[in-house]
Every structure is written in C-alpha cells, then in structure tokens.
Motif scaffolding. Structure first.
Motif, PDB file in Angstrom:
ATOM      1  N   ASP A   1      50.480  31.117  34.817  1.00 58.32           N
ATOM      2  CA  ASP A   1      49.994  32.491  34.775  1.00 58.32           C
ATOM      3  C   ASP A   1      48.514  32.620  35.129  1.00 58.32           C
ATOM      4  O   ASP A   1      48.071  33.686  35.562  1.00 58.32           O
ATOM      5  CB  ASP A   1      50.213  33.077  33.376  1.00 58.32           C
ATOM      6  CG  ASP A   1      51.685  33.083  32.986  1.00 58.32           C
ATOM      7  OD1 ASP A   1      52.450  33.832  33.610  1.00 58.32           O
ATOM      8  OD2 ASP A   1      52.068  32.334  32.065  1.00 58.32           O
ATOM      9  N   ALA A   2      47.740  31.554  34.894  1.00 58.37           N
ATOM     10  CA  ALA A   2      46.298  31.625  35.141  1.00 58.37           C
ATOM     11  C   ALA A   2      45.752  30.242  35.476  1.00 58.37           C
ATOM     12  O   ALA A   2      46.302  29.220  35.046  1.00 58.37           O
ATOM     13  CB  ALA A   2      45.566  32.186  33.923  1.00 58.37           C
ATOM     14  N   LEU A   3      44.682  30.235  36.253  1.00 52.98           N
ATOM     15  CA  LEU A   3      43.883  29.039  36.478  1.00 52.98           C
ATOM     16  C   LEU A   3      42.574  29.247  35.722  1.00 52.98           C
ATOM     17  O   LEU A   3      41.838  30.198  36.005  1.00 52.98           O
ATOM     18  CB  LEU A   3      43.589  28.836  37.970  1.00 52.98           C
ATOM     19  CG  LEU A   3      44.780  28.595  38.891  1.00 52.98           C
ATOM     20  CD1 LEU A   3      44.308  28.548  40.348  1.00 52.98           C
ATOM     21  CD2 LEU A   3      45.499  27.304  38.515  1.00 52.98           C
ATOM     22  N   GLN A   4      42.297  28.386  34.773  1.00 59.94           N
ATOM     23  CA  GLN A   4      41.064  28.489  33.981  1.00 59.94           C
ATOM     24  C   GLN A   4      40.221  27.265  34.291  1.00 59.94           C
ATOM     25  O   GLN A   4      40.570  26.126  33.933  1.00 59.94           O
ATOM     26  CB  GLN A   4      41.412  28.596  32.500  1.00 59.94           C
ATOM     27  CG  GLN A   4      42.207  29.870  32.212  1.00 59.94           C
ATOM     28  CD  GLN A   4      42.563  30.072  30.766  1.00 59.94           C
ATOM     29  OE1 GLN A   4      42.730  29.115  30.010  1.00 59.94           O
ATOM     30  NE2 GLN A   4      42.688  31.324  30.346  1.00 59.94           N
ATOM     31  N   VAL A   5      39.118  27.504  34.985  1.00 60.56           N
ATOM     32  CA  VAL A   5      38.353  26.415  35.596  1.00 60.56           C
ATOM     33  C   VAL A   5      36.855  26.670  35.470  1.00 60.56           C
ATOM     34  O   VAL A   5      36.427  27.819  35.333  1.00 60.56           O
ATOM     35  CB  VAL A   5      38.718  26.272  37.092  1.00 60.56           C
ATOM     36  CG1 VAL A   5      40.143  25.784  37.265  1.00 60.56           C
ATOM     37  CG2 VAL A   5      38.522  27.595  37.831  1.00 60.56           C
TER      38      VAL A   5
ATOM     39  N   VAL B   1      36.894  37.005  40.505  1.00 63.69           N
ATOM     40  CA  VAL B   1      37.558  36.356  39.372  1.00 63.69           C
ATOM     41  C   VAL B   1      38.051  37.427  38.391  1.00 63.69           C
ATOM     42  O   VAL B   1      37.507  38.524  38.311  1.00 63.69           O
ATOM     43  CB  VAL B   1      36.637  35.345  38.657  1.00 63.69           C
ATOM     44  CG1 VAL B   1      36.084  34.321  39.640  1.00 63.69           C
ATOM     45  CG2 VAL B   1      35.516  36.029  37.902  1.00 63.69           C
ATOM     46  N   ASP B   2      39.071  37.056  37.645  1.00 63.99           N
ATOM     47  CA  ASP B   2      39.729  38.005  36.753  1.00 63.99           C
ATOM     48  C   ASP B   2      39.255  37.921  35.316  1.00 63.99           C
ATOM     49  O   ASP B   2      39.497  38.841  34.527  1.00 63.99           O
ATOM     50  CB  ASP B   2      41.237  37.742  36.774  1.00 63.99           C
ATOM     51  CG  ASP B   2      41.799  37.761  38.183  1.00 63.99           C
ATOM     52  OD1 ASP B   2      41.959  38.859  38.732  1.00 63.99           O
ATOM     53  OD2 ASP B   2      42.060  36.672  38.730  1.00 63.99           O
ATOM     54  N   GLY B   3      38.622  36.804  34.937  1.00 63.14           N
ATOM     55  CA  GLY B   3      38.210  36.643  33.551  1.00 63.14           C
ATOM     56  C   GLY B   3      37.000  35.752  33.426  1.00 63.14           C
ATOM     57  O   GLY B   3      36.787  34.837  34.239  1.00 63.14           O
TER      58      GLY B   3
ATOM     59  N   SER C   1      48.157  28.510  31.200  1.00 63.44           N
ATOM     60  CA  SER C   1      47.282  28.203  32.328  1.00 63.44           C
ATOM     61  C   SER C   1      47.386  26.719  32.639  1.00 63.44           C
ATOM     62  O   SER C   1      47.797  25.911  31.809  1.00 63.44           O
ATOM     63  CB  SER C   1      45.830  28.595  32.037  1.00 63.44           C
ATOM     64  OG  SER C   1      45.275  27.782  31.018  1.00 63.44           O
ATOM     65  N   ALA C   2      47.003  26.357  33.833  1.00 66.15           N
ATOM     66  CA  ALA C   2      47.257  25.025  34.366  1.00 66.15           C
ATOM     67  C   ALA C   2      46.403  23.958  33.697  1.00 66.15           C
ATOM     68  O   ALA C   2      45.239  24.183  33.372  1.00 66.15           O
ATOM     69  CB  ALA C   2      47.001  25.022  35.870  1.00 66.15           C
TER      70      ALA C   2
ATOM     71  N   GLU D   1      46.059  34.636  37.857  1.00 67.08           N
ATOM     72  CA  GLU D   1      44.659  35.021  37.661  1.00 67.08           C
ATOM     73  C   GLU D   1      43.744  33.799  37.658  1.00 67.08           C
ATOM     74  O   GLU D   1      44.192  32.665  37.407  1.00 67.08           O
ATOM     75  CB  GLU D   1      44.492  35.782  36.345  1.00 67.08           C
ATOM     76  CG  GLU D   1      45.158  37.142  36.360  1.00 67.08           C
ATOM     77  CD  GLU D   1      44.652  38.061  35.256  1.00 67.08           C
ATOM     78  OE1 GLU D   1      43.802  37.629  34.436  1.00 67.08           O
ATOM     79  OE2 GLU D   1      45.102  39.231  35.215  1.00 67.08           O
ATOM     80  N   VAL D   2      42.460  34.048  37.908  1.00 69.87           N
ATOM     81  CA  VAL D   2      41.436  33.000  37.864  1.00 69.87           C
ATOM     82  C   VAL D   2      40.409  33.378  36.804  1.00 69.87           C
ATOM     83  O   VAL D   2      39.793  34.447  36.879  1.00 69.87           O
ATOM     84  CB  VAL D   2      40.744  32.822  39.230  1.00 69.87           C
ATOM     85  CG1 VAL D   2      39.642  31.765  39.137  1.00 69.87           C
ATOM     86  CG2 VAL D   2      41.764  32.438  40.304  1.00 69.87           C
TER      87      VAL D   2
END
Length: 258
Positions: free
Chosen positions: A194-198, A242-244, A165-166, A222-223
C-alpha cells in the motif's frame, strides 16, 4: 480499492514519529513512544502515529524503538528481558509506558503505523491489531517479519486486514524495477503493498525521485518519507509529489503543510 487507513485524511499525510515530544516536554523528562508522546500527537491533531513494536518477557507488545532500554531509561537490559510491570516502573517518570493494546483502545480515532522491530513480536502484533485493521498499517525492515504479522492478523479474522508498506528487500526490488524501467517487475514487487516508506537518501544515493513517485502512483501506492523535521524540506518533498511526511515535529508539519 483504497484501504481505510488512507481514507478520510487529506494528503500530505503527517505521521508523528514515535509520537510528539516538544522541547518543553523533553525538558521535564517525556520520551519518545511514551503514553504522553502519543497523547501529545493526538492533541496536536496528528491523524497518524508512527511507532515501533517490541515484546516484553511476559508477552506484551509495547511501543518501544530500541532492542534495549539503555538510551531511553538508562537500564542496560533488553525489552525482551523485562516484564511489562518492570517497564512500567522504568517509564513512570518518562511519560508512561504504552502498550499496543492500550494505544489502540485509548486513541480510537487515531491511525497507527507500526514497525515490527523484533522477530518474536510479529505474531503478537498481528493478533493484537486484528480487530483494528482498518486503522493500522504494519511494516518492518524485514519483509518476512511484516508478512508474519499480516498473516497473524488475517488468521485472527476479526476485521479488515491491516495496510502494509514494503520492507527492505521489496524496496530494493522496486528501485531496481524503476531503474530498469520495467513495469512488469515493478507490478510484481508492489503486489500487496500500500505504501513505500523510505528516507529521501541513503548515504549519497537518492531514493526519493520524481521517477520513483510516478512509478508508485501508477500502481496506486503512496510514498512516505522519513524522518523529516525541517519545514523547508517538508514543503519541498510535498511539491515533489510525496504523499506523507514522517516527522518528530508533527506540530510543525501540521502548521506548515495544511
């Protein structure tokens, strides 16, 4: 192609933030990122554990969030300044120390979301997770640190590369691209991500918006939002798309989002 880290688990994904420490466990001294906390997340049915990686003085990657031990153990030394045996003694009555290698071996069905906290831990994290890349996502606030860990995993060449993830600079580029509606800049920023985790917000600035989620999804990214502990907020964010959800209370999330 979808990375194996995302396969076999329905969305919304529940990521147990530093494991799971329920109130009863906390009262008897169990702390975050301990063996007991990871085991509790596993027992609750959490498919993912989000954790943090530091390197001890003798070169062992351990699951620990802070640079120093003061908040968790009352010892003022840094993680990098103690050996793994010293840290094991300090964590013995706090749920037990867990190294990264132990986590991957002891919980073979669990997937891990690993934040590389220390610059000197990046290469060691990468080489440790190399055989387990199908169930590891590597991240860091530092994109350079994240890339170093990924490069080490790929150099070891013992399996699938970890998902990723970023980091902060990449997220800033993504937000700028979304704000200017530049899909070209967005595609460039999301290359290899693969994912943005914010967080949902940073101060008064809202980060998680329908536009951001739609933009990420257009590029198969994904977010995931951290750290969400209120069930109403969890459900609201899932309705937003959101995905997660990264949460301290994976048990509550699993009961409310299934």
């Amino acid at each position: 192609m979808t990375h194996p880290w995302f396969e076999g688990t329905a969305t919304p994904r529940v990521l147990a933030h530093r494991g799971l420490v329920a109130p009863d466990d906390a009262r008897v001294g169990v702390v975050e990122n301990s063996f007991a906390a990871v085991a509790a997340a596993h027992s609750a049915g959490a498919p993912y554990v989000e954790s943090d990686c530091h390197l001890t003085a003798d070169g062992i990657v351990v699951l620990f969030h802070d640079d120093d031990l003061s908040r968790v153990t009352g010892d003022p030394r840094t993680v990098a300044g103690v050996t793994v045996l010293e840290l094991e003694r300090l964590m013995a009555e706090r749920g037990g120390l867990i190294t990264l290698a132990q986590a991957l071996d002891a919980f073979p069905t669990m997937k891990f979301n690993l934040d590389v906290k220390a610059a000197d831990a990046a290469t060691a994290v990468g080489t440790t997770v190399a055989p387990y890349g199908d169930r590891v996502l590597v991240t860091s606030f530092s994109d350079a640190r994240r890339r170093e860990a990924l490069a080490a995993a790929q150099t070891a060449a013992r399996g699938v590369r970890p998902a990723t993830s970023a980091g902060s600079s990449t997220i800033a580029r993504v937000l700028a691209a979304v704000a200017t509606r530049s899909d070209r800049l967005l595609a460039r920023a999301l290359t290899g991500i693969d994912a943005l985790q914010v967080p949902e917000r940073r101060g008064r600035v809202r980060i998680v918006t329908p536009r951001l989620i739609a933009a990420a999804h257009r590029h198969d990214v994904e977010v995931h939002v951290w750290t969400v502990n209120d069930p109403d907020d969890m459900r609201r964010l899932v309705r937003l798309g959101v995905d997660g959800i990264v949460t301290d209370r994976a048990d509550i999330a699993l009961g409310n989002l299934s």
